[in-house]
Design a protein around this motif. Structure first.
Motif, PDB file in Angstrom:
ATOM      1  N   ARG A 125     -65.583   8.144 -78.699  1.00 29.73           N
ATOM      2  CA  ARG A 125     -64.482   9.115 -78.664  1.00 29.73           C
ATOM      3  C   ARG A 125     -64.900  10.463 -78.084  1.00 29.73           C
ATOM      4  NH1 ARG A 125     -63.619   6.917 -83.580  1.00 29.73           N
ATOM      5  NH2 ARG A 125     -64.258   8.745 -84.765  1.00 29.73           N
ATOM      6  N   HIS A 126     -66.204  10.745 -78.102  1.00 30.87           N
ATOM      7  CA  HIS A 126     -66.707  12.044 -77.612  1.00 30.87           C
ATOM      8  C   HIS A 126     -67.796  11.812 -76.559  1.00 30.87           C
ATOM      9  CE1 HIS A 126     -64.708  14.372 -80.816  1.00 30.87           C
ATOM     10  NE2 HIS A 126     -64.997  13.353 -81.599  1.00 30.87           N
ATOM     11  N   PRO A 127     -67.452  11.199 -75.415  1.00 33.49           N
ATOM     12  CA  PRO A 127     -68.486  10.872 -74.429  1.00 33.49           C
ATOM     13  C   PRO A 127     -69.142  12.100 -73.805  1.00 33.49           C
ATOM     14  CG  PRO A 127     -66.293  10.457 -73.526  1.00 33.49           C
ATOM     15  CD  PRO A 127     -66.113  10.779 -74.978  1.00 33.49           C
ATOM     16  N   ASP A 128     -68.470  13.251 -73.846  1.00 31.86           N
ATOM     17  CA  ASP A 128     -69.036  14.465 -73.245  1.00 31.86           C
ATOM     18  C   ASP A 128     -69.822  15.318 -74.236  1.00 31.86           C
ATOM     19  OD1 ASP A 128     -67.870  13.749 -70.820  1.00 31.86           O
ATOM     20  OD2 ASP A 128     -66.002  14.830 -71.290  1.00 31.86           O
ATOM     21  N   ALA A 129     -69.915  14.886 -75.478  1.00 34.23           N
ATOM     22  CA  ALA A 129     -70.654  15.646 -76.489  1.00 34.23           C
ATOM     23  C   ALA A 129     -72.151  15.600 -76.178  1.00 34.23           C
ATOM     24  CB  ALA A 129     -70.390  15.099 -77.879  1.00 34.23           C
ATOM     25  N   ALA A 130     -72.831  16.698 -76.474  1.00 36.45           N
ATOM     26  CA  ALA A 130     -74.274  16.761 -76.249  1.00 36.45           C
ATOM     27  C   ALA A 130     -75.032  15.944 -77.298  1.00 36.45           C
ATOM     28  CB  ALA A 130     -74.743  18.213 -76.275  1.00 36.45           C
ATOM     29  N   HIS A 131     -74.556  15.952 -78.539  1.00 33.83           N
ATOM     30  CA  HIS A 131     -75.263  15.286 -79.629  1.00 33.83           C
ATOM     31  C   HIS A 131     -74.257  14.747 -80.655  1.00 33.83           C
ATOM     32  CE1 HIS A 131     -78.893  17.295 -78.150  1.00 33.83           C
ATOM     33  NE2 HIS A 131     -78.175  18.400 -78.120  1.00 33.83           N
ATOM     34  N   VAL A 132     -74.604  13.615 -81.254  1.00 31.45           N
ATOM     35  CA  VAL A 132     -73.873  13.090 -82.411  1.00 31.45           C
ATOM     36  C   VAL A 132     -74.942  12.856 -83.485  1.00 31.45           C
ATOM     37  CG1 VAL A 132     -72.403  11.276 -83.354  1.00 31.45           C
ATOM     38  CG2 VAL A 132     -72.108  11.995 -80.969  1.00 31.45           C
ATOM     39  N   CYS A 133     -75.109  13.844 -84.341  1.00 32.99           N
ATOM     40  CA  CYS A 133     -76.142  13.797 -85.382  1.00 32.99           C
ATOM     41  C   CYS A 133     -75.520  13.301 -86.682  1.00 32.99           C
ATOM     42  CB  CYS A 133     -76.739  15.186 -85.578  1.00 32.99           C
ATOM     43  SG  CYS A 133     -77.422  15.878 -84.046  1.00 32.99           S
ATOM     44  N   TRP A 134     -76.339  12.661 -87.514  1.00 35.92           N
ATOM     45  CA  TRP A 134     -75.781  12.133 -88.757  1.00 35.92           C
ATOM     46  C   TRP A 134     -76.831  12.030 -89.854  1.00 35.92           C
ATOM     47  CZ3 TRP A 134     -77.008   6.878 -90.145  1.00 35.92           C
ATOM     48  CH2 TRP A 134     -77.648   6.126 -89.148  1.00 35.92           C
TER      49      TRP A 134
END
Length: 198
Positions: free
Chosen positions: A43-52
């Motif tokens: 859903r967020h292909p342009d995001a720099a990071h998906v941290c969790w």
């Protein structure tokens, strides 16, 4: 007693043009958490990071997803631990705003966005479920069913043979009182089989 969340909660934070989109939600395990993270990446292909960060039934994770080591996942995990949560996944999607925040700024932003999301969360206690099995004469089946309903127990299986065999589950903290009430009302004619907790 550990707590979980009743439903997902969200918070968005802007720090020096970087956008931090946080979500904290109930989850059952690492596999379920990874599906959520994969969905966020899609859903967020342009995001720099998906941290969790994850705390669920003895499983934990702290994923920085390309941020400097220890500046994203670990601070998020610390927020979950500090609030005595379990069965919870925290995610933060970051859109880079062009200004570097430094290690301290990243830690504050990731931990802060999760902490802010949790301010709006409804937390619920996690109850261990106890499963009970019993056998009783036919005339006592109605009594058993009424007591199970009164106790909020879930009847999982009933088998009719020489007698009635029942399996049901209820919160562990309610089991002893239910057993005592049933034993007294049935005059000791209920035979309890194996019991276990999950």
């Amino acid at each position: 007693m550990p707590l979980t969340l009743a439903s997902p909660v969200h918070h968005e934070l802007i720090v020096k043009k970087s956008r931090f989109i946080a979500c904290v939600q109930p989850t059952v395990d690492r596999a379920a958490a990874q599906k959520v993270v994969a969905g966020l990446r899609a859903r967020h292909p342009d995001a720099a990071h998906v941290c969790w960060a994850l705390l669920a039934g003895g499983q934990s994770a702290a994923v920085d997803d390309g941020e400097p080591g220890g500046t994203a996942g670990r601070p998020m995990l610390d927020v979950l631990r500090h609030q005595d949560l379990d069965g919870v996944l925290a995610t933060v999607v970051r859109y880079f705003g062009g200004v570097k925040l430094g290690a301290g700024g990243l830690v504050r932003s990731y931990a802060g966005s999760v902490a802010q999301a949790l301010l709006g969360a409804r937390k619920v206690e996690i109850f261990r479920l106890r499963r009970l099995r019993c056998e009783l004469p036919y005339p006592l089946e109605g009594l058993l069913r009424r007591e199970l309903e009164r106790s909020g127990a879930t009847l999982e299986r009933v088998a009719h043979g020489a007698g009635v065999c029942c399996e049901f589950g209820l919160p562990e903290n309610a089991a002893a009182a239910l057993i005592a009430r049933l034993n007294e009302a049935a005059g000791g004619r209920i035979v309890w089989r194996e019991e276990d907790s999950t």
